[in-house]
Design a protein around this motif. Structure first.
Motif, PDB file in Angstrom:
ATOM      1  N   VAL A  85       0.839  -1.203   0.000  1.00  0.00           N
ATOM      2  CA  VAL A  85       0.000   0.000   0.000  1.00  0.00           C
ATOM      3  C   VAL A  85       0.875   1.254   0.000  1.00  0.00           C
ATOM      4  O   VAL A  85       0.606   2.220  -0.727  1.00  0.00           O
ATOM      5  CB  VAL A  85      -0.953  -0.010   1.206  1.00  0.00           C
ATOM      6  CG1 VAL A  85      -1.658   1.335   1.356  1.00  0.00           C
ATOM      7  CG2 VAL A  85      -1.983  -1.120   1.060  1.00  0.00           C
ATOM      8  N   GLN A  86       1.941   1.252   0.798  1.00  0.00           N
ATOM      9  CA  GLN A  86       2.835   2.412   0.843  1.00  0.00           C
ATOM     10  C   GLN A  86       3.516   2.644  -0.501  1.00  0.00           C
ATOM     11  O   GLN A  86       3.563   3.781  -0.997  1.00  0.00           O
ATOM     12  CB  GLN A  86       3.886   2.215   1.937  1.00  0.00           C
ATOM     13  CG  GLN A  86       3.332   2.282   3.346  1.00  0.00           C
ATOM     14  CD  GLN A  86       4.380   1.969   4.396  1.00  0.00           C
ATOM     15  OE1 GLN A  86       5.417   1.349   4.108  1.00  0.00           O
ATOM     16  NE2 GLN A  86       4.137   2.381   5.632  1.00  0.00           N
ATOM     17  N   LEU A  87       4.055   1.576  -1.103  1.00  0.00           N
ATOM     18  CA  LEU A  87       4.720   1.714  -2.400  1.00  0.00           C
ATOM     19  C   LEU A  87       3.735   2.167  -3.473  1.00  0.00           C
ATOM     20  O   LEU A  87       4.046   3.044  -4.289  1.00  0.00           O
ATOM     21  CB  LEU A  87       5.353   0.370  -2.797  1.00  0.00           C
ATOM     22  CG  LEU A  87       6.037   0.323  -4.157  1.00  0.00           C
ATOM     23  CD1 LEU A  87       7.232   1.272  -4.193  1.00  0.00           C
ATOM     24  CD2 LEU A  87       6.473  -1.101  -4.495  1.00  0.00           C
ATOM     25  N   SER A  88       2.539   1.600  -3.467  1.00  0.00           N
ATOM     26  CA  SER A  88       1.543   1.954  -4.475  1.00  0.00           C
ATOM     27  C   SER A  88       1.085   3.395  -4.313  1.00  0.00           C
ATOM     28  O   SER A  88       0.938   4.121  -5.303  1.00  0.00           O
ATOM     29  CB  SER A  88       0.345   1.004  -4.374  1.00  0.00           C
ATOM     30  OG  SER A  88       0.748  -0.337  -4.524  1.00  0.00           O
ATOM     31  N   ALA A  89       0.854   3.829  -3.072  1.00  0.00           N
ATOM     32  CA  ALA A  89       0.402   5.200  -2.846  1.00  0.00           C
ATOM     33  C   ALA A  89       1.483   6.205  -3.242  1.00  0.00           C
ATOM     34  O   ALA A  89       1.192   7.229  -3.880  1.00  0.00           O
ATOM     35  CB  ALA A  89       0.023   5.390  -1.380  1.00  0.00           C
ATOM     36  N   LEU A  90       2.740   5.918  -2.890  1.00  0.00           N
ATOM     37  CA  LEU A  90       3.822   6.847  -3.222  1.00  0.00           C
ATOM     38  C   LEU A  90       4.025   6.947  -4.730  1.00  0.00           C
ATOM     39  O   LEU A  90       4.114   8.056  -5.283  1.00  0.00           O
ATOM     40  CB  LEU A  90       5.117   6.386  -2.549  1.00  0.00           C
ATOM     41  CG  LEU A  90       6.371   7.201  -2.869  1.00  0.00           C
ATOM     42  CD1 LEU A  90       6.209   8.644  -2.412  1.00  0.00           C
ATOM     43  CD2 LEU A  90       7.607   6.561  -2.215  1.00  0.00           C
ATOM     44  N   LEU A  93       1.117   8.761  -6.402  1.00  0.00           N
ATOM     45  CA  LEU A  93       1.123  10.203  -6.166  1.00  0.00           C
ATOM     46  C   LEU A  93       2.187  10.898  -7.018  1.00  0.00           C
ATOM     47  O   LEU A  93       1.902  11.871  -7.726  1.00  0.00           O
ATOM     48  CB  LEU A  93       1.364  10.485  -4.688  1.00  0.00           C
ATOM     49  CG  LEU A  93       1.360  11.955  -4.270  1.00  0.00           C
ATOM     50  CD1 LEU A  93       0.007  12.599  -4.553  1.00  0.00           C
ATOM     51  CD2 LEU A  93       1.714  12.097  -2.789  1.00  0.00           C
ATOM     52  N   VAL A  94       3.423  10.393  -6.982  1.00  0.00           N
ATOM     53  CA  VAL A  94       4.508  11.009  -7.751  1.00  0.00           C
ATOM     54  C   VAL A  94       4.274  10.823  -9.249  1.00  0.00           C
ATOM     55  O   VAL A  94       4.430  11.763 -10.043  1.00  0.00           O
ATOM     56  CB  VAL A  94       5.862  10.410  -7.331  1.00  0.00           C
ATOM     57  CG1 VAL A  94       6.994  10.998  -8.181  1.00  0.00           C
ATOM     58  CG2 VAL A  94       6.119  10.670  -5.857  1.00  0.00           C
ATOM     59  N   GLY A  95       3.886   9.616  -9.655  1.00  0.00           N
ATOM     60  CA  GLY A  95       3.628   9.369 -11.068  1.00  0.00           C
ATOM     61  C   GLY A  95       2.485  10.192 -11.604  1.00  0.00           C
ATOM     62  O   GLY A  95       2.525  10.683 -12.736  1.00  0.00           O
ATOM     63  N   LEU A 226      -6.179   4.491 -10.417  1.00  0.00           N
ATOM     64  CA  LEU A 226      -5.757   3.549 -11.450  1.00  0.00           C
ATOM     65  C   LEU A 226      -4.277   3.229 -11.313  1.00  0.00           C
ATOM     66  O   LEU A 226      -3.872   2.062 -11.404  1.00  0.00           O
ATOM     67  CB  LEU A 226      -6.054   4.128 -12.829  1.00  0.00           C
ATOM     68  CG  LEU A 226      -5.633   3.255 -14.020  1.00  0.00           C
ATOM     69  CD1 LEU A 226      -6.375   1.932 -14.005  1.00  0.00           C
ATOM     70  CD2 LEU A 226      -5.882   3.985 -15.336  1.00  0.00           C
ATOM     71  N   LEU A 227      -3.454   4.248 -11.084  1.00  0.00           N
ATOM     72  CA  LEU A 227      -2.027   4.025 -10.874  1.00  0.00           C
ATOM     73  C   LEU A 227      -1.777   3.216  -9.598  1.00  0.00           C
ATOM     74  O   LEU A 227      -0.900   2.349  -9.553  1.00  0.00           O
ATOM     75  CB  LEU A 227      -1.289   5.357 -10.801  1.00  0.00           C
ATOM     76  CG  LEU A 227      -0.662   5.875 -12.092  1.00  0.00           C
ATOM     77  CD1 LEU A 227      -1.717   6.092 -13.179  1.00  0.00           C
ATOM     78  CD2 LEU A 227       0.083   7.185 -11.851  1.00  0.00           C
ATOM     79  N   PHE A 228      -2.562   3.508  -8.576  1.00  0.00           N
ATOM     80  CA  PHE A 228      -2.433   2.755  -7.323  1.00  0.00           C
ATOM     81  C   PHE A 228      -2.716   1.268  -7.550  1.00  0.00           C
ATOM     82  O   PHE A 228      -1.974   0.404  -7.099  1.00  0.00           O
ATOM     83  CB  PHE A 228      -3.392   3.320  -6.277  1.00  0.00           C
ATOM     84  CG  PHE A 228      -3.373   2.585  -4.967  1.00  0.00           C
ATOM     85  CD1 PHE A 228      -2.513   2.982  -3.961  1.00  0.00           C
ATOM     86  CD2 PHE A 228      -4.216   1.501  -4.748  1.00  0.00           C
ATOM     87  CE1 PHE A 228      -2.489   2.304  -2.742  1.00  0.00           C
ATOM     88  CE2 PHE A 228      -4.198   0.823  -3.542  1.00  0.00           C
ATOM     89  CZ  PHE A 228      -3.327   1.221  -2.534  1.00  0.00           C
TER      90      PHE A 228
END
Length: 299
Positions: A85-90, A93-95, A226-228
């Motif tokens: 979840v942390q990797l996906s959220a970060l 957000l940046v992407g 979607l990116l998440f």
């Protein structure tokens, strides 16, 4: 006497046409529904069944249990869920942020060649992942990579096989994906809106704060989720790049199914898969209404 016509009451001709259109629509959708049920419904049912049942090794009887779901939310399994979840959220957000900036530059550019090249490249890069992507980064910025040796990245503390390195790799395909998602929404911002804001004395910042961002908000949030979801479900790239050094739920599922760490954890892996499905379902439950709302704004 002139012929008189009696208007059809509501619910007769139009109603019959609407009633006839419904069954035909369902019949046309039956192959898609059957395909969806076969390819998604059966695996989902098998995962859910295995996650909430256990088989007695002595008698072979199947008994319901919540042990597997409870274990999937404890210890290293819970840590892997949190890490994913942390990797996906970060990365989302940046992407998403970088993708919006690139898409805005492409949309506002007067060069059709640049626009076509950027969108074509985004379509290719958004679908480039897995082991080939991991190998490309290892050969470029790995421990013995070309760029690592030339720029002495190792002396600067850079490590591709870490949370930070994996974040950079994920951004490689998430940024182009955001460009593809948000570019049509940026195209939908009508020039008349900006001209009307300027005629009323609004600055560029006021236009984006009161007009642009509210209109784009559903698409921006939809792109984020979607990116998440894309980052959350990615497996091959992380498996080839970091192995088990970064706790991710997809890697834990693979280890549990293959018995690399402990044997007899197949049902726990199914419970982790069910946890992922529930999270993905929540993501899609947010994404689809936002996309429909955005479509209404940008007609």
């Amino acid at each position: 006497m002139p012929a008189t016509t009696t208007p059809h009451p509501k619910g007769t001709a139009g109603g019959h046409r609407r009633r006839r259109r419904g069954p035909r629509t369902w019949l046309a959708a039956l192959p898609l529904l059957a395909f969806t049920g076969l390819c998604f419904g059966i695996p989902l049912g098998a995962i859910a069944f295995g996650a909430v049942t256990r088989t007695d090794p002595a008698t072979g009887a199947v008994q319901p249990t919540g042990e597997h779901l409870a274990r999937s939310l404890q210890g290293p399994y819970l840590g892997s869920l949190i890490g994913s979840v942390q990797l996906s959220a970060l990365t989302a957000l940046v992407g998403g942020l970088l993708g919006v900036l690139i898409a805005q530059a492409v949309v506002t550019s007067r060069s059709t060649t640049l626009r076509s090249a950027a969108l074509t490249a985004s379509g290719v890069l958004a679908n480039f992942g897995g082991v080939p992507l991991a190998f490309a980064f290892i050969a470029t910025v790995g421990i013995s990579g070309v760029v690592t040796q030339l720029a002495d990245l190792g002396g600067l503390g850079w490590s591709l096989y870490s949370f930070t390195g994996l974040t950079v790799v994920y951004l490689y395909f998430l940024i182009p994906l955001m460009v593809l998602v948000i570019a049509p929404a940026l195209d939908g911002l009508r020039p008349q809106w900006r001209e009307a804001a300027q005629n009323n004395g609004a600055t560029a910042g006021q236009f984006w704060r009161h007009v642009g961002l509210p209109v784009l908000a559903p698409s921006l949030l939809g792109g984020f989720v979607l990116l998440f979801g894309t980052a959350f479900a990615a497996h091959a790239t992380a498996a080839a790049l970091v192995g088990g050094s970064v706790p991710l739920v997809t890697l834990k599922i693979a280890d549990a199914l293959s018995g690399n760490v402990l044997t007899g954890q197949e049902n726990v892996a199914l419970a982790l898969g069910l946890d992922m499905i529930l999270i993905a379902g929540l993501v899609m439950a947010v994404y689809l209404p936002l996309q429909r709302r955005s479509a209404r704004w940008l007609r």
